[in-house]
Design an enzyme around this catalytic site. Sequence first.
Site, mmCIF file in Angstrom:
data_model
loop_
_atom_site.group_PDB
_atom_site.id
_atom_site.type_symbol
_atom_site.label_atom_id
_atom_site.label_comp_id
_atom_site.label_asym_id
_atom_site.label_seq_id
_atom_site.Cartn_x
_atom_site.Cartn_y
_atom_site.Cartn_z
ATOM 1 N N ASP A 31 60.068 8.440 -29.492
ATOM 2 C CA ASP A 31 59.558 9.816 -29.658
ATOM 3 C C ASP A 31 58.071 9.896 -29.344
ATOM 4 O O ASP A 31 57.579 10.933 -28.912
ATOM 5 C CB ASP A 31 59.695 10.289 -31.115
ATOM 6 C CG ASP A 31 61.123 10.341 -31.596
ATOM 7 O OD1 ASP A 31 62.029 10.488 -30.768
ATOM 8 O OD2 ASP A 31 61.316 10.253 -32.832
ATOM 9 N N HIS A 47 60.734 7.953 -34.216
ATOM 10 C CA HIS A 47 61.322 6.821 -33.489
ATOM 11 C C HIS A 47 60.245 6.327 -32.530
ATOM 12 O O HIS A 47 59.437 7.125 -32.038
ATOM 13 C CB HIS A 47 62.515 7.232 -32.622
ATOM 14 C CG HIS A 47 63.685 7.786 -33.359
ATOM 15 N ND1 HIS A 47 63.819 9.123 -33.626
ATOM 16 C CD2 HIS A 47 64.800 7.189 -33.832
ATOM 17 C CE1 HIS A 47 64.969 9.322 -34.264
ATOM 18 N NE2 HIS A 47 65.584 8.174 -34.399
#
Length: 438
Positions: free
Chosen positions: A103, A100
């Site tokens: 992340d 993501h």
Amino acid sequence: MSLFSDVAPIRFEGPESPNELVYRVYEPDRVVLGKRMEDWLRVAVCYWHSFNWPGSDVFGTGTLPRPWLGQPVTDAMARQKLDAAFEFFSRLGVRYFTFHDLDVMASADTVRGHEQQLRQIEEAMAEKCAATGVRPLWGTANLFSHPRYAAGAATSPDPEVFAWAAAQVRCCLETTHRLGGANYVLWGGREGYDSLLNTDLGSELDRYGRFLALVVEHKHRIGFKGTILIEPKPFEPTKHQYDRDTAAVYAFLQRYGLTGEVRINVEVNHATLAGLDFEHEIAAARAYGLFGSIDMNRGDPRNGWDTDQFPNNAQELVPALMQLVEDGGFATGGFNFDAKLRRQSVAPADLYLAHIGGIDTLARALLAAGEIVREGQLQRLRVERYQGWNSELGRAIDQGRFSLAALADYAADHELTPTPRSGRQELAESIIARHCRF
Ligand code: XLS
Ligand code: NI
Ligand code: NI
């Protein structure tokens, strides 16, 4: 040196190896039905569970040593995490990862700041990708963690939230494209509702359709050749998620004119939460021409939530692997381990052991599926079961040459008395069982 550098690169040592940090079955170059094992499986490690999750649950804080985690995330922390992640990918010997936007990047409060931080870490990621040959199986925007998304992203009642989501997806899609990503995923985390009493379901679906159309249009505008994937899940975090399963996504894509543009990322534990078998979701996606990729994990049969455990039962996976083999393998997809450790698995080696176990399990299932497909007994059983449709009657029905009334007359005139035949389910099940010996 990083958290994961104490373990030597994981090698294939065969089933008899006395060592634990080795592959017993997964042998990247082993050829199964004309294709290398590595190319069948296209394994990816996910960033979020592996490096971004501290081992917290609703009752307790983090337990896992992840020194780069904290709030806000600084650029230095993001880079430390990146080093550790690529160290892990390389030593494990996989070619793909998934992420993501949130992340990988440092924290940002504004849209401009967000774009800037993602671009900045993207440069460092690109260097790592070039140095290791590891690249994204897919990227995705996190449109569910920030409080602004509490009521959804594309389906939020607030158009400003919709615009924020658009900004995140544009940025992450472009980053994924530049990093050579093979796919881009949309998991509708909070695209759903908690109560119908305050929800306008029809207009939320329309906006979700519009959002997806904008994403598809942008994909073409920037020349991204990867596949856009939707990942169905029935609920969690919302009570009802719009993308509840493959069939619901197919209806949605048809309604908004997006079939042919978007495919499905099937997740094992999402299928089971929807009350469906994993292999059912693959079969449905294939039937609709939507099959794309797989998020690999498993649930716990006694828990009704997404426990995201690593798979360890090869026999259970053979029907799914058979479908993949019959399909000739993934086009752009792969097996992404969307799986996480248990909270007590605090040793850095545990992350290796978890993935090794999962990858060996997939390899076992692949070998069994490959043999079953090669021998053809199950396929023959299926073909024989439908043989009647090769008769004159069967062909005439298939070709649409009968009206309902004409068919009724045919049945009466010919005094049809079809005899029941064995479905041979037990035989089919024992064919699977006896091939699970790897
Ligand atoms: C959550 C989903 C999520 C997606 C990526 O249940 O599996 O992890 O794969 O947003
Ligand atoms: Ni997933
Ligand atoms: Ni999930």
